[in-house]
Design a protein around this motif. Structure first.
Motif, PDB file in Angstrom:
ATOM      1  N   LEU A  92      -2.439  -3.083  37.961  1.00 53.56           N
ATOM      2  CA  LEU A  92      -1.240  -2.259  37.770  1.00 53.56           C
ATOM      3  C   LEU A  92      -1.045  -1.925  36.295  1.00 53.56           C
ATOM      4  N   GLN A  93      -1.164  -2.921  35.436  1.00 50.02           N
ATOM      5  CA  GLN A  93      -0.996  -2.699  33.994  1.00 50.02           C
ATOM      6  C   GLN A  93      -2.104  -1.799  33.451  1.00 50.02           C
ATOM      7  N   ARG A  94      -3.329  -2.050  33.890  1.00 52.33           N
ATOM      8  CA  ARG A  94      -4.466  -1.255  33.415  1.00 52.33           C
ATOM      9  C   ARG A  94      -4.305   0.214  33.790  1.00 52.33           C
ATOM     10  N   ILE A  95      -3.950   0.469  35.037  1.00 58.65           N
ATOM     11  CA  ILE A  95      -3.820   1.846  35.503  1.00 58.65           C
ATOM     12  C   ILE A  95      -2.627   2.537  34.850  1.00 58.65           C
ATOM     13  N   ALA A  96      -1.534   1.813  34.644  1.00 58.42           N
ATOM     14  CA  ALA A  96      -0.321   2.402  34.060  1.00 58.42           C
ATOM     15  C   ALA A  96      -0.570   2.963  32.660  1.00 58.42           C
ATOM     16  N   ARG A  97      -1.571   2.467  31.959  1.00 53.67           N
ATOM     17  CA  ARG A  97      -1.873   2.983  30.613  1.00 53.67           C
ATOM     18  C   ARG A  97      -2.339   4.436  30.660  1.00 53.67           C
ATOM     19  N   VAL A  98      -3.007   4.840  31.741  1.00 50.18           N
ATOM     20  CA  VAL A  98      -3.558   6.195  31.810  1.00 50.18           C
ATOM     21  C   VAL A  98      -2.970   7.035  32.945  1.00 50.18           C
TER      22      VAL A  98
END
Length: 178
Positions: A92-98
């Motif tokens: 979730l955190q990784r995807i939210a960056r992009v």
């Protein structure tokens, strides 16, 4: 050049750039023809499957494609297989960056992973997802609107891949509404 070919060209460029910039001992490559063919075939199978179940087809997303490509490259390079990043960051955190939730009333994402030998075909990767209840649920989730796909091949993937050739595929699903 139409919208879909431009997005596929971007998809391949993101995977190639992510792989080229990645340090590590494993030889990872995102060859344009192999990666693009696998990703295109998976997208076609996913959308055909969804249409057969009365669900809308998914659009390719630049943000989700960037997240999927970078994650596949990291897993192949560092020899792990997980929805979390190597540093423990959740998907979730990784995807939210992009694929930002900022400015949207609702935001949701999901992820399917698969890996196989160097010549894994889209049909086999798709079948593995269908045979897994959580992955199948992602494929059939009516809330998804967009998808990003990232396939990376490593000629000598370390860790869980045992130093063998492996192809790692990430599918990131998303939906945002204003």
């Amino acid at each position: 050049m139409g919208r879909v070919p431009r997005v596929f060209a971007l998809l391949v460029a993101v995977v190639v750039v992510a792989v080229a910039a990645a340090p590590g001992s494993a030889r990872v490559r995102g060859t344009q023809s192999r990666s693009a063919q696998l990703q295109a075939a998976l997208l076609a199978q996913i959308n055909s499957f969804r249409a057969a179940h009365g669900l809308r087809r998914l659009r390719l997303s630049r943000g989700l494609t960037a997240a999927a490509g970078a994650h596949s490259a990291q897993m192949a390079r560092l020899g792990f297989f997980s929805h979390n990043s190597a540093n423990g960051q959740s998907f979730l955190q990784r995807i939210a960056r992009v694929y930002t939730p900022r400015g949207f009333r609702s935001w949701t994402v999901g992820e399917n992973l698969v890996w196989g030998g160097p010549d894994i075909a889209a049909a086999r990767a798709f079948q593995l997802w269908l045979s897994s209840p959580p992955h199948r649920a992602n494929l059939l989730d009516p809330s998804w609107r967009e998808i990003g796909l990232g396939a990376v091949h490593s000629t000598s993937a370390p860790g869980v891949y045992g130093g063998r050739s492996a192809t790692v595929v990430t599918a990131d699903f998303g939906a945002r509404t204003r």
